[in-house]
Design a protein around this motif. Structure first.
Motif, PDB file in Angstrom:
ATOM      1  N   LYS A   3       1.041  -1.213  -0.001  1.00  0.00           N
ATOM      2  CA  LYS A   3      -0.149  -0.044  -0.131  1.00  0.00           C
ATOM      3  C   LYS A   3       0.906   1.085  -0.047  1.00  0.00           C
ATOM      4  O   LYS A   3       2.040   1.044   0.647  1.00  0.00           O
ATOM      5  N   PHE A   4       0.340   2.255  -0.736  1.00  0.00           N
ATOM      6  CA  PHE A   4       1.175   3.618  -0.704  1.00  0.00           C
ATOM      7  C   PHE A   4       0.172   4.881  -0.487  1.00  0.00           C
ATOM      8  O   PHE A   4      -1.018   4.589  -0.942  1.00  0.00           O
ATOM      9  N   MET A   5       0.683   5.675   0.080  1.00  0.00           N
ATOM     10  CA  MET A   5      -0.015   7.038   0.209  1.00  0.00           C
ATOM     11  C   MET A   5       0.745   7.977  -0.363  1.00  0.00           C
ATOM     12  O   MET A   5       1.794   8.212  -0.191  1.00  0.00           O
ATOM     13  N   ASP A   6      -0.018   8.634  -1.461  1.00  0.00           N
ATOM     14  CA  ASP A   6       0.696   9.693  -2.217  1.00  0.00           C
ATOM     15  C   ASP A   6       0.032  11.167  -1.963  1.00  0.00           C
ATOM     16  O   ASP A   6      -1.038  11.146  -1.735  1.00  0.00           O
ATOM     17  N   THR A   7       0.899  12.165  -2.325  1.00  0.00           N
ATOM     18  CA  THR A   7       0.663  13.622  -1.711  1.00  0.00           C
ATOM     19  C   THR A   7       0.717  14.489  -3.087  1.00  0.00           C
ATOM     20  O   THR A   7       1.717  14.242  -3.518  1.00  0.00           O
ATOM     21  N   PRO A  77       5.236   4.703   1.316  1.00  0.00           N
ATOM     22  CA  PRO A  77       4.723   3.209   1.731  1.00  0.00           C
ATOM     23  C   PRO A  77       4.035   3.229   2.928  1.00  0.00           C
ATOM     24  O   PRO A  77       4.480   3.989   3.865  1.00  0.00           O
ATOM     25  N   VAL A  78       2.944   2.445   3.027  1.00  0.00           N
ATOM     26  CA  VAL A  78       2.079   2.286   4.144  1.00  0.00           C
ATOM     27  C   VAL A  78       2.196   0.705   4.779  1.00  0.00           C
ATOM     28  O   VAL A  78       1.323  -0.064   4.436  1.00  0.00           O
ATOM     29  N   PRO A  79       3.171   0.421   5.441  1.00  0.00           N
ATOM     30  CA  PRO A  79       3.404  -0.952   5.662  1.00  0.00           C
ATOM     31  C   PRO A  79       2.457  -1.563   6.959  1.00  0.00           C
ATOM     32  O   PRO A  79       2.268  -2.846   6.968  1.00  0.00           O
ATOM     33  N   LEU A  80       1.938  -0.848   7.539  1.00  0.00           N
ATOM     34  CA  LEU A  80       1.172  -0.988   8.695  1.00  0.00           C
ATOM     35  C   LEU A  80      -0.265  -0.497   8.767  1.00  0.00           C
ATOM     36  O   LEU A  80      -0.259   0.747   8.560  1.00  0.00           O
TER      37      LEU A  80
END
Length: 82
Positions: A3-7, A77-80
């Protein structure tokens, strides 16, 4: 997949319709890069847009956004999650 969070910055005044259109553009080609964009949020006052995705790499996320004309300024990245 990860999962990824982009801005995205500099989108001051973005409307709900513009956010939906940008998200739809990503969805239209996401499969070509093996990405799935789950959700997008925006703060029109600050001009910040956030997108949550699943993808094989952050580079794949960047390629989709680049191709649709709204490159991401940051991809994390959103590892948790809880």
């Amino acid at each position: 997949m990860a999962k990824f969070m982009d801005t995205h910055h500099g989108m001051k005044g973005i409307t709900a319709e513009q956010l939906k259109a940008a998200h739809a553009a990503d969805l239209a080609i996401e499969g070509e890069e093996g990405v799935h964009f789950e959700h997008a949020w925006a703060d029109p006052d600050s001009g910040t847009v956030y997108c949550l995705s699943e993808a094989p790499t952050k580079e794949a996320v960047l390629r989709v956004h680049d191709r649709t004309g709204h490159p991401a300024d940051e991809i994390h990245p959103v590892p948790l999650s809880a």
